[in-house]
Design a protein around this motif. Structure first.
Motif, PDB file in Angstrom:
ATOM      1  N   LEU A 169     -28.599   6.110   4.161  1.00  0.00           N
ATOM      2  CA  LEU A 169     -28.076   6.821   2.989  1.00  0.00           C
ATOM      3  C   LEU A 169     -28.821   8.127   2.752  1.00  0.00           C
ATOM      4  O   LEU A 169     -29.915   8.346   3.274  1.00  0.00           O
ATOM      5  CB  LEU A 169     -28.175   5.915   1.754  1.00  0.00           C
ATOM      6  CG  LEU A 169     -27.396   4.589   1.872  1.00  0.00           C
ATOM      7  CD1 LEU A 169     -27.731   3.675   0.696  1.00  0.00           C
ATOM      8  CD2 LEU A 169     -25.894   4.842   1.960  1.00  0.00           C
ATOM      9  N   ARG A 170     -28.216   8.951   1.931  1.00  0.00           N
ATOM     10  CA  ARG A 170     -28.728  10.284   1.637  1.00  0.00           C
ATOM     11  C   ARG A 170     -29.364  10.275   0.252  1.00  0.00           C
ATOM     12  O   ARG A 170     -28.713   9.928  -0.730  1.00  0.00           O
ATOM     13  CB  ARG A 170     -27.538  11.249   1.641  1.00  0.00           C
ATOM     14  CG  ARG A 170     -27.862  12.713   1.673  1.00  0.00           C
ATOM     15  CD  ARG A 170     -26.543  13.517   1.615  1.00  0.00           C
ATOM     16  NE  ARG A 170     -26.302  14.038   0.289  1.00  0.00           N
ATOM     17  CZ  ARG A 170     -25.097  14.271  -0.242  1.00  0.00           C
ATOM     18  NH1 ARG A 170     -23.993  14.001   0.437  1.00  0.00           N
ATOM     19  NH2 ARG A 170     -24.978  14.756  -1.445  1.00  0.00           N
ATOM     20  N   VAL A 171     -30.611  10.656   0.148  1.00  0.00           N
ATOM     21  CA  VAL A 171     -31.293  10.733  -1.148  1.00  0.00           C
ATOM     22  C   VAL A 171     -31.477  12.206  -1.497  1.00  0.00           C
ATOM     23  O   VAL A 171     -32.107  12.956  -0.760  1.00  0.00           O
ATOM     24  CB  VAL A 171     -32.653  10.009  -1.111  1.00  0.00           C
ATOM     25  CG1 VAL A 171     -33.394  10.188  -2.439  1.00  0.00           C
ATOM     26  CG2 VAL A 171     -32.460   8.521  -0.808  1.00  0.00           C
ATOM     27  N   ASP A 172     -30.904  12.584  -2.642  1.00  0.00           N
ATOM     28  CA  ASP A 172     -30.907  14.001  -3.024  1.00  0.00           C
ATOM     29  C   ASP A 172     -31.984  14.368  -4.031  1.00  0.00           C
ATOM     30  O   ASP A 172     -32.233  15.556  -4.243  1.00  0.00           O
ATOM     31  CB  ASP A 172     -29.550  14.389  -3.627  1.00  0.00           C
ATOM     32  CG  ASP A 172     -28.448  14.461  -2.566  1.00  0.00           C
ATOM     33  OD1 ASP A 172     -28.781  14.457  -1.361  1.00  0.00           O
ATOM     34  OD2 ASP A 172     -27.270  14.520  -2.954  1.00  0.00           O
ATOM     35  N   GLY A 173     -32.545  13.378  -4.703  1.00  0.00           N
ATOM     36  CA  GLY A 173     -33.549  13.751  -5.693  1.00  0.00           C
ATOM     37  C   GLY A 173     -33.826  12.654  -6.692  1.00  0.00           C
ATOM     38  O   GLY A 173     -33.652  11.465  -6.385  1.00  0.00           O
ATOM     39  N   VAL A 174     -34.261  13.073  -7.874  1.00  0.00           N
ATOM     40  CA  VAL A 174     -34.688  12.133  -8.914  1.00  0.00           C
ATOM     41  C   VAL A 174     -34.132  12.582 -10.266  1.00  0.00           C
ATOM     42  O   VAL A 174     -33.868  13.757 -10.494  1.00  0.00           O
ATOM     43  CB  VAL A 174     -36.230  12.045  -8.992  1.00  0.00           C
ATOM     44  CG1 VAL A 174     -36.795  11.421  -7.722  1.00  0.00           C
ATOM     45  CG2 VAL A 174     -36.851  13.417  -9.243  1.00  0.00           C
ATOM     46  N   PHE A 175     -33.967  11.600 -11.153  1.00  0.00           N
ATOM     47  CA  PHE A 175     -33.573  11.932 -12.533  1.00  0.00           C
ATOM     48  C   PHE A 175     -34.222  10.971 -13.501  1.00  0.00           C
ATOM     49  O   PHE A 175     -34.690   9.894 -13.112  1.00  0.00           O
ATOM     50  CB  PHE A 175     -32.053  11.938 -12.708  1.00  0.00           C
ATOM     51  CG  PHE A 175     -31.399  10.586 -12.922  1.00  0.00           C
ATOM     52  CD1 PHE A 175     -31.244   9.678 -11.879  1.00  0.00           C
ATOM     53  CD2 PHE A 175     -30.905  10.233 -14.169  1.00  0.00           C
ATOM     54  CE1 PHE A 175     -30.624   8.447 -12.077  1.00  0.00           C
ATOM     55  CE2 PHE A 175     -30.276   8.998 -14.380  1.00  0.00           C
ATOM     56  CZ  PHE A 175     -30.137   8.112 -13.332  1.00  0.00           C
ATOM     57  N   THR A 176     -34.254  11.375 -14.750  1.00  0.00           N
ATOM     58  CA  THR A 176     -34.760  10.499 -15.799  1.00  0.00           C
ATOM     59  C   THR A 176     -34.053  10.806 -17.098  1.00  0.00           C
ATOM     60  O   THR A 176     -33.445  11.872 -17.274  1.00  0.00           O
ATOM     61  CB  THR A 176     -36.293  10.654 -15.983  1.00  0.00           C
ATOM     62  OG1 THR A 176     -36.785   9.582 -16.795  1.00  0.00           O
ATOM     63  CG2 THR A 176     -36.639  11.986 -16.650  1.00  0.00           C
ATOM     64  N   TYR A 177     -34.125   9.834 -18.011  1.00  0.00           N
ATOM     65  CA  TYR A 177     -33.591  10.002 -19.361  1.00  0.00           C
ATOM     66  C   TYR A 177     -34.731   9.725 -20.332  1.00  0.00           C
ATOM     67  O   TYR A 177     -35.156   8.575 -20.473  1.00  0.00           O
ATOM     68  CB  TYR A 177     -32.435   9.031 -19.605  1.00  0.00           C
ATOM     69  CG  TYR A 177     -31.988   9.000 -21.049  1.00  0.00           C
ATOM     70  CD1 TYR A 177     -31.348  10.100 -21.624  1.00  0.00           C
ATOM     71  CD2 TYR A 177     -32.214   7.885 -21.858  1.00  0.00           C
ATOM     72  CE1 TYR A 177     -30.945  10.082 -22.945  1.00  0.00           C
ATOM     73  CE2 TYR A 177     -31.812   7.860 -23.185  1.00  0.00           C
ATOM     74  CZ  TYR A 177     -31.185   8.959 -23.724  1.00  0.00           C
ATOM     75  OH  TYR A 177     -30.793   8.945 -25.043  1.00  0.00           O
ATOM     76  N   PRO A 178     -35.246  10.762 -20.985  1.00  0.00           N
ATOM     77  CA  PRO A 178     -36.374  10.568 -21.894  1.00  0.00           C
ATOM     78  C   PRO A 178     -35.900  10.089 -23.260  1.00  0.00           C
ATOM     79  O   PRO A 178     -35.980  10.813 -24.257  1.00  0.00           O
ATOM     80  CB  PRO A 178     -36.991  11.971 -21.960  1.00  0.00           C
ATOM     81  CG  PRO A 178     -35.815  12.890 -21.796  1.00  0.00           C
ATOM     82  CD  PRO A 178     -34.836  12.175 -20.897  1.00  0.00           C
ATOM     83  N   GLY A 179     -35.396   8.857 -23.285  1.00  0.00           N
ATOM     84  CA  GLY A 179     -34.748   8.334 -24.485  1.00  0.00           C
ATOM     85  C   GLY A 179     -35.674   8.256 -25.682  1.00  0.00           C
ATOM     86  O   GLY A 179     -35.214   8.279 -26.827  1.00  0.00           O
ATOM     87  N   HIS A 180     -36.971   8.148 -25.434  1.00  0.00           N
ATOM     88  CA  HIS A 180     -37.900   8.084 -26.566  1.00  0.00           C
ATOM     89  C   HIS A 180     -37.966   9.416 -27.308  1.00  0.00           C
ATOM     90  O   HIS A 180     -38.515   9.487 -28.409  1.00  0.00           O
ATOM     91  CB  HIS A 180     -39.282   7.607 -26.120  1.00  0.00           C
ATOM     92  CG  HIS A 180     -39.910   8.383 -24.994  1.00  0.00           C
ATOM     93  ND1 HIS A 180     -39.218   8.786 -23.864  1.00  0.00           N
ATOM     94  CD2 HIS A 180     -41.175   8.830 -24.809  1.00  0.00           C
ATOM     95  CE1 HIS A 180     -40.022   9.437 -23.051  1.00  0.00           C
ATOM     96  NE2 HIS A 180     -41.217   9.477 -23.601  1.00  0.00           N
ATOM     97  N   GLY A 181     -37.368  10.454 -26.736  1.00  0.00           N
ATOM     98  CA  GLY A 181     -37.289  11.741 -27.428  1.00  0.00           C
ATOM     99  C   GLY A 181     -36.238  11.779 -28.529  1.00  0.00           C
ATOM    100  O   GLY A 181     -36.124  12.776 -29.250  1.00  0.00           O
ATOM    101  N   SER A 182     -35.471  10.694 -28.678  1.00  0.00           N
ATOM    102  CA  SER A 182     -34.498  10.620 -29.772  1.00  0.00           C
ATOM    103  C   SER A 182     -35.119  10.060 -31.043  1.00  0.00           C
ATOM    104  O   SER A 182     -34.427   9.882 -32.040  1.00  0.00           O
ATOM    105  CB  SER A 182     -33.309   9.742 -29.360  1.00  0.00           C
ATOM    106  OG  SER A 182     -32.653  10.322 -28.254  1.00  0.00           O
TER     107      SER A 182
END
Lengths: 367, 367
Positions: A169-182
């Motif tokens: 498979l192809r891995v393009d990068g990383v992501f996150t959701y900083p939900g504690h910022g709500s």
């Protein structure tokens, strides 16, 4: 937001309550403002369509310069891919087994699709669904930056990247959701956590020989602070319309709220509340940071209890008492589930001109 | 309700989660049981369709002996009237001005329609909308039996009846919703309050020369105690499918719950919770009497936090830890808004046989 009453009055019989009203001029300004911010900081803007679920709004976001869109469900991806959107990131740790694998494979032929991933079961499912074309879809590894929801620890991103790569498979990068910022007062700190986590994850990928082409950050509450060099794109959603939570958190000014729900007072029996015709099925029982489930600035009222079709609008003692039949605008706490309650939205502007309606095409696309 | 896991396993790939599943055999038994109860006590049964919003379920309720249906919005009335339902009570204090007046007038030509009313503004609106045929619609005066929501005080029912009659309108009776009976331990007391309020209201009407042909009582929690002579009809809704709140209140046995939402575990990062793919947009953030927003008996888990597409399923310490990819049944706290989240429901039975799907035709009919 006090002009909402004026707008509701102007729209008059166009409003069959409970009725969602979208202010096109406010929305356009919100779109342009966020795009200018992303451009100024050299970030790609990839708005999250879960907020509005409207094809036309997505098109306007792209027209203003967005690089593509973010979706939260496979059904959302399907709606937008079928409408010709060519670059879609499903920022969700979908486990694409069975029919979901078939569906994911089908949309990857219509559009450039990237998929969030955070465990090996999900990688196995993608490898199975894309056995004929394992490089057709890009995987973006989700890391936890402090929300404690989904996502691997940043240092473990490389291990999962290697696992996926070994499956072809192809891995393009990383992501996150900083939900504690709500949470109140947490926007800036959460954005710092986010940058640290993404930086660690990029290094973790590099250590196994994977270059992170995409380094993707949330979110309307944190986006103003998500300008770190490591970040390549931002994925705010709510900024397009805003709501009372974003206002209360300091994410937007009152005049940047572009959405309200018009409701009618149906009963006044002398209680501390009157009854309005917006309940849980319209407002989705969302409340944060302030008491209650919706604000009615015109009468300084708060929806303190919701039944399905009844809202208890509690009034200040000695304040204005709206009469049965009166139409009032409600500012929702959280715009996303409220848009998802309706099949179409009424369009207006700050002057209260009626500008038609839009379908909410991806409403109810939950799987 | 522990057999839900077996059913979900049997349905297998038929379930694209989050997916609502309705057990037809359980539902049929619930329909027959409530009809037998109403028949035994000589009450007309007028089920509230807000729970299921399905034409087919409404037809089965009529086929079992229901006298007609109850609706909560004008949109629901329109859907059912267009489908041929001939006797509909809109048990809501609608103020039918403007287009709602036109719509109400139109459905009254399709079906025998009665309308709830609790203030003079609503009576004025009906008189205006039905100026050509003021006796075409029956008004049923809403009285407050202790819920403190809408409805006049029982002794004031006659005054409103006289007001409506003086406008040339037809008053058919009185109704109430004993909403305080949805609180733990309050079912029987609320039913007594209800009988007292309805009795007073009938007398109040009689004092102005109006005979109450209809004396209409709620609701799934209180119906078992709503057998007083004064009552002519009962309007339960949730009994048809039931949910965890009704179970917790003692309104139904576990095996009388005929509905669940199948969800998939999408993440396990070693927290006290795993993440499942049912969030607010599927489950509507409804929770009462127990902590959390949905129960997962199979793993003794509780949905403690909901985001839009993420549910935080908190597990008991040392308990079974479901793996990513595993499908689990959630028992919702309140079935009505959950049904309203979906466009169609998957049909099964206790043996987990796949029996097709039904549209939820009145979903989203909020005004």
């Amino acid at each position: 937001m006090h002009q909402f009453q004026f707008i509701a009055d102007q729209l008059g019989e166009r409003l069959s309550t409970p009725a969602p009203v979208l202010l096109l001029d406010v929305m356009e300004e919100n779109i342009l403002r966020m795009q200018a911010f992303a451009d100024a900081h050299g970030k790609a803007l990839r708005p999250h369509v879960k907020t509005h679920k409207s094809i036309e709004i997505g098109r306007r976001q792209l027209a203003a310069g967005a690089t593509g869109i973010t979706a939260g469900t496979l059904g959302e991806v399907e709606v937008y891919a079928a409408a010709g959107f060519g670059d879609i990131f499903l920022a969700y740790p979908l486990i694409a087994t069975g029919t979901k694998g078939d569906r994911l494979r089908a949309v990857a032929d219509l559009a450039e699709v990237r998929l969030g991933i955070e465990n090996s079961a999900a990688a196995d499912a993608v490898a199975h669904a894309f056995a004929d074309a394992p490089q057709r879809i890009g995987l973006v590894i989700e890391v936890d930056s402090g929300a404690g929801r989904s996502g691997v620890q940043p240092a473990a991103a490389g291990e999962l990247a290697r696992y996926a790569r070994d499956l072809g498979l192809r891995v393009d990068g990383v992501f996150t959701y900083p939900g504690h910022g709500s949470k109140p007062g947490m926007r800036e700190a959460a954005a710092e956590d986010q940058a640290r986590a993404l930086g660690e994850a990029v290094e973790s990928l590099a250590a196994v020989g994977v270059r992170a082409e995409v380094v993707s950050a949330g979110s309307s509450p944190t986006v103003a602070f998500s300008t770190h060099d490591v970040i390549t794109e931002v994925r705010p959603g709510e900024y397009v319309l805003n709501d009372h939570d974003n206002f209360a958190l300091g994410n937007c000014a009152a005049e940047e709220i572009g959405f309200f729900v018009a409701t009618t007072v149906v009963s006044d029996q002398g209680h501390a509340h009157v009854i309005v015709d917006a309940g849980t099925k319209a407002l989705a029982r969302e409340g944060n940071y302030d008491r209650g489930y919706g604000q009615v600035p015109e009468v300084d009222g708060v929806l303190t209890v919701l039944n399905e079709y009844h809202g208890f609008l509690t009034l200040p003692e000695g304040g204005t008492r709206p009469a049965p039949g009166q139409v009032l605008p409600i500012v929702p706490h959280h715009v996303c589930p409220v848009m998802n309650s309706f099949d179409e939205v009424i369009l207006s502007d700050r002057r209260g001109r009626y500008l038609g309606t839009w379908s909410i095409e991806a409403r109810g696309q939950l799987n």
